[in-house]
Design a protein around this motif. Sequence first.
Motif, short mmCIF file in Angstrom:
data_model
loop_
_atom_site.label_atom_id
_atom_site.label_comp_id
_atom_site.label_asym_id
_atom_site.label_seq_id
_atom_site.Cartn_x
_atom_site.Cartn_y
_atom_site.Cartn_z
N PHE A 520 0.82 -1.21 0.00
CA PHE A 520 0.00 0.00 0.00
C PHE A 520 0.86 1.27 0.00
CE2 PHE A 520 -2.99 -3.05 2.08
CZ PHE A 520 -3.93 -3.06 1.07
N ASP A 521 2.18 1.12 -0.09
CA ASP A 521 3.05 2.30 -0.15
C ASP A 521 2.91 2.96 -1.53
OD1 ASP A 521 3.86 1.63 2.33
OD2 ASP A 521 5.87 0.97 1.77
N PRO A 522 2.94 4.30 -1.57
CA PRO A 522 2.81 4.98 -2.86
C PRO A 522 4.03 4.74 -3.74
CG PRO A 522 3.35 6.56 -1.14
CD PRO A 522 3.06 5.25 -0.45
N PHE A 523 3.78 4.53 -5.04
CA PHE A 523 4.82 4.34 -6.05
C PHE A 523 5.65 3.08 -5.82
CE2 PHE A 523 4.07 8.95 -6.08
CZ PHE A 523 3.67 9.10 -7.40
N PHE A 524 5.15 2.17 -4.97
CA PHE A 524 5.83 0.89 -4.82
C PHE A 524 5.18 -0.11 -5.76
CE2 PHE A 524 6.08 -3.38 -3.03
CZ PHE A 524 7.46 -3.51 -2.91
N THR A 525 5.98 -0.74 -6.61
CA THR A 525 5.45 -1.71 -7.56
C THR A 525 6.49 -2.78 -7.82
OG1 THR A 525 4.55 -2.05 -9.78
CG2 THR A 525 6.22 -0.33 -9.53
N THR A 526 6.00 -3.98 -8.10
CA THR A 526 6.88 -5.09 -8.48
C THR A 526 6.76 -5.41 -9.97
OG1 THR A 526 5.15 -6.69 -7.92
CG2 THR A 526 6.70 -6.09 -6.18
N LYS A 527 6.09 -4.53 -10.74
CA LYS A 527 5.80 -4.82 -12.14
C LYS A 527 6.86 -4.27 -13.08
CE LYS A 527 0.90 -4.64 -10.97
NZ LYS A 527 -0.38 -3.92 -11.15
N GLY A 528 7.85 -3.63 -12.55
CA GLY A 528 8.91 -3.12 -13.42
C GLY A 528 8.67 -1.67 -13.80
N MET A 529 9.76 -0.99 -14.09
CA MET A 529 9.71 0.43 -14.45
C MET A 529 8.91 0.62 -15.73
SD MET A 529 10.66 3.43 -13.51
CE MET A 529 11.95 3.05 -12.34
N GLY A 530 7.98 1.58 -15.68
CA GLY A 530 7.21 1.94 -16.86
C GLY A 530 5.94 1.13 -17.05
N ARG A 531 5.77 0.02 -16.29
CA ARG A 531 4.58 -0.80 -16.46
C ARG A 531 3.46 -0.38 -15.52
NH1 ARG A 531 5.41 -6.86 -15.84
NH2 ARG A 531 3.20 -6.72 -16.45
N ALA A 532 3.77 0.33 -14.43
CA ALA A 532 2.74 0.75 -13.47
C ALA A 532 3.26 1.94 -12.69
CB ALA A 532 2.40 -0.40 -12.53
N THR A 533 2.30 2.73 -12.20
CA THR A 533 2.67 3.93 -11.43
C THR A 533 2.98 3.61 -9.98
OG1 THR A 533 0.38 4.39 -10.81
CG2 THR A 533 1.18 5.34 -12.88
N GLY A 534 2.44 2.48 -9.46
CA GLY A 534 2.62 2.18 -8.04
C GLY A 534 1.65 2.91 -7.15
N LEU A 535 0.61 3.52 -7.75
CA LEU A 535 -0.39 4.24 -6.95
C LEU A 535 -1.72 3.49 -6.87
CD1 LEU A 535 0.09 7.97 -8.02
CD2 LEU A 535 0.49 6.98 -5.78
N GLY A 536 -1.84 2.33 -7.50
CA GLY A 536 -3.12 1.63 -7.54
C GLY A 536 -3.60 1.21 -6.16
N LEU A 537 -2.81 0.39 -5.46
CA LEU A 537 -3.25 -0.09 -4.15
C LEU A 537 -3.21 1.00 -3.09
CD1 LEU A 537 -1.67 -3.67 -4.00
CD2 LEU A 537 -4.03 -3.01 -4.50
N SER A 538 -2.28 1.94 -3.22
CA SER A 538 -2.28 3.05 -2.26
C SER A 538 -3.54 3.90 -2.43
CB SER A 538 -1.03 3.91 -2.44
OG SER A 538 -0.99 4.50 -3.73
N THR A 539 -4.02 4.04 -3.68
CA THR A 539 -5.28 4.74 -3.90
C THR A 539 -6.44 3.97 -3.27
OG1 THR A 539 -4.45 5.67 -5.96
CG2 THR A 539 -6.84 5.62 -5.68
N VAL A 540 -6.45 2.65 -3.44
CA VAL A 540 -7.49 1.82 -2.82
C VAL A 540 -7.49 2.03 -1.31
CG1 VAL A 540 -8.14 -0.56 -2.31
CG2 VAL A 540 -7.52 0.09 -4.64
N HIS A 541 -6.31 1.97 -0.73
CA HIS A 541 -6.20 2.12 0.73
C HIS A 541 -6.72 3.48 1.17
CE1 HIS A 541 -4.09 2.71 4.62
NE2 HIS A 541 -4.37 1.43 4.77
N GLY A 542 -6.34 4.54 0.45
CA GLY A 542 -6.78 5.88 0.83
C GLY A 542 -8.28 6.06 0.74
#
Length: 750
Positions: A520-542
Motif C-alpha cells: 500500500f506504499d505509494p509508487f511501490f510496484t513489483t511490475k517493473g519500471m514503466g509498467r505501473a505507477t505504483g499508486l493503484g493499491l495506495s489509492t485503494v487504501h486511501g
Amino acid sequence: MTQKSASPAPRILVVDDNPAIHADFRKILCGSAGLGAHAELDAAEAALFGEPEESTLQVSFRVDSAHQGQEALEMVRRALEEGDPYQLAFVDVRMPPGWDGVETLERLWQVAPELQAVICTAHSDYAWDDFVRRLGQTDSLLILKKPFETIEVLQLAHALTRKWELARQARLCIADLDRLVQQRTAELVAANAELQKEIAQRLKIEVALRESQARFSRAFEFSPVPLALLRVNPLRCVDANPAFVELSGWSKADLLAAEPFPLQWLKQGSGEPSPLPLDLEKPLRQQSCRLRRPDGQERHVLLSTQPFELDQETCLLVAAEDVTAQVHLEEQLRQTQKLEAVGQLTAGIAHEFNNILTVIIGNVSLLQSGDVNPGLQAALLERTTEYAQRAARLTQQLLAFSRRQWLQPRPLDLAHTLQRLVPILAGGLGDRHSVRLRTATQLPLVLADPKGLEQVLLQLLLNARDATPDGDTIEVTAGRADLDETAAAHNPEARPGSFVWFEVTDHGCGIAPDVLPRIFDPFFTTKGMGRATGLGLSTVHGIVKQHEGWVEVRTEPGRGSSFRVYLPTANQTGNPTGPAPEDGTTLSLQPAAPVSHPTPPPPGRGPLILLVEDEVPVRDLTAELLKRRGFRVLKARDADEAMRIWETCGAVPDLLLTDVVMPGTMNGHDLALSLQCLNPDLKVIYTSGYSPDVVRETLEQQPNTVFLAKPYHPRALFEAIERCLASQPGCSAGQHCPQPDAGVGARAWA
C-alpha cells in the motif's frame, strides 16, 4: 447417724462356712431385728451431738452369701462386671477346707481393691500384727470378735459402706479433676506449642521484613529509575533516590524540606504547568508528561504512581522514567522516515509528470512549428488533452492516497452496485480474463461515494489481472459481517460493528512475505519500471480509509491473493444516512453523454462574474473562456483588489469565482464572507488545487456556494456557473461539482 434412701441399698457379701452365721447377718442387716438397735443408735447420736431427732428410714442392705473363698471371689468378679460391686465383706477367718479368711481377702482385694472388709473371728489365732504382715497396712480392714452384738454389726455396716461410698465419690471427683487437669494441661500444651509456632513465625517474618526492607532500601537507592516517596495532604517528599534527585535538578535536602512538592509536571503537548496527575485510588502507569526543572529545562518522562498506606497515612510511590533521549531519537527517526517517504514520493511523481510533460511539450512544439496537416493537428490536440487529463488523474490518486480527496457519500446497495459495475469493468480486462460475481441478494446499505467505489473495484481488478498474465477467472464476492472484540483484534485497523464487505480473488502468483507489508506504499510496484505507477493499491487504501473502512489481504505465493474491503453499514458511520436511496445512475469508465446547455448569452451581455485568481495564466485563460461564453468578467489578482473593484465598478456582480488560497490580507473564504455581507444573494464558486477540506465547513454551512477542483475542464466550469446561477439541484449550494469524464476532447467545449 441417719441415711435417707435415695440410691440402691449397699451391697454386702458374707463369707463363712457356717450357714447359721449367714442367717444371723441377714436377720441383722435385712430384717427388723436391727430396727431397735438402729433407733437406739439415733438416740445416742442425738444425745451426743445435741441434734434434734429426725424420723429415719430403716436402711436395708442387700446381703449375699458365700461359703468358700473361691465362691466369694467369683461373686465379687461377677458383681464388678455387672457394675453393681460389693461395698463390704464380712469374712470368717477359718473356712476349712480351702482358703482361710486372710487368703480370701488377699484374693478379693486383688480383684476389688476398694472393698471394705471385716474379719470375723472367735479365736486368737492371728494377732493384728499377723494381719498387717500378710495383708499390709490398710484402713479398709476391721476385726469383729465373735460373738458379736447386733449394734456392732450395724455400726460396721453403716460406717464402712458409707466410707466406701465416700471413697468412691472422692475417686470419681479426683478422676474428674484429673481429667479436667489433663484436658486443661493438653490445652495449655497446645496453646504453648501454637504460641511457640507464632513466635517462630513472627521471628521469621521480622527477619524477612528486615531483609525485605534492606533489599528495598538497596533497590530504591541504586535503581537507575528515578523513584520518590511522597506523603499526601500536604504533598511533600519523604525520600528520593539519587536518580530522582539528579532528574529533578534539586538537592535532596531542598527536595525533602520543600512543602508542597516543588516539581512542576506538564501534560504532554501543553505548555502551561498542570498539577501532578495523581489518583489516590488508582495507580498511574506510564503517563507521558514533561518535568520542568528549576533551571528551566524540560525532561520527557513516563510517570507511574502507586498509592499505599504508611503509618495510617496515604502515600505515593512515584517512578519517573527519563525518556528524553529516546524521544529525541524517535523524532530523528520519524524525520528520517518522512524524508525517505518524501523522497520516494517525489521521485515517483517526478517520473510520472516528466512522462506527461514530455508528451505535452512535444505535441505543443509540433503544433507551433506550423507545418502540421489538419489531421495530425487534431490528433496532437487530442493526445495533449489526454495527457493533461492523465496528470489530473494522477493528482486525484495522490489525494486519494493522502485521504484528502472530495467524496460524496450516499446510501448504496453494494450488491446492486457490484452487479452494475462488474460487467462494465470486466470488459476492460481483456479476452483472457473473466470475472465471476457472487453476492447476497440483500445487503445492508453503506454510505459510500459511487465514483470512489468504482475506482477501488477497478484498481483491485487490474491488480488481479496483472497477477495472472496468462488469463484466469477473477472472483468478486460480497457479504456482511458482524465483528465482535475478538474478531476485530486480528487486524489493527478493524473495529467491532456491522460491516458489508466485497472481495476480489485471483489465483495468480501471490505476494511474497517480504513484499506484503509495502503493497500500500505509494509508487511501490513489483511490475517493473514503466509498467505501473505504483499508486493503484495506495489509492485503494486511501479511498477505503476515507469511507471509514479497511482492507484485509490474504495471500500465498503461487496460489493467489484475496483483497477484502470492509465498509461500515449506513448506521455505523458518522455521516447522516439520509432517506434518499441510490438513484440508479450507471457508473462506468465510458464517456458521459453530452450535457445540453442553454443558449449562451450574447457577447458582453451575460451575467457579471468577479474572477479572483493570483496565477496570471490561469486568470487570463479563465477570463477568456468566460468571455467567449458570453459572460462579463471583472478580473482581480487578490482579495484586496477584488474589494476595490467591487466598490468602484458601479455594478453588482452576480457571481464570485475565487481561488481559495491567495496572498494578501484575506483568502477566498474571507473575501466571499465579506462580499456576501454586502450582497447576501451573491453566488460563490470556490476553486483550488488543494483539498476541498479547506472550505468543507463553509460548503456545509454557507448558502449559495460551490467548489470546483483544479484542474477543471472548461465544460465543468460552464456547468458549475450555469447550475449555480440557476440553483439547479444537480450542483446546489454546498456541493462539489463533478468533472467531465476522461477522454472528451477540447472541441467538446470550444
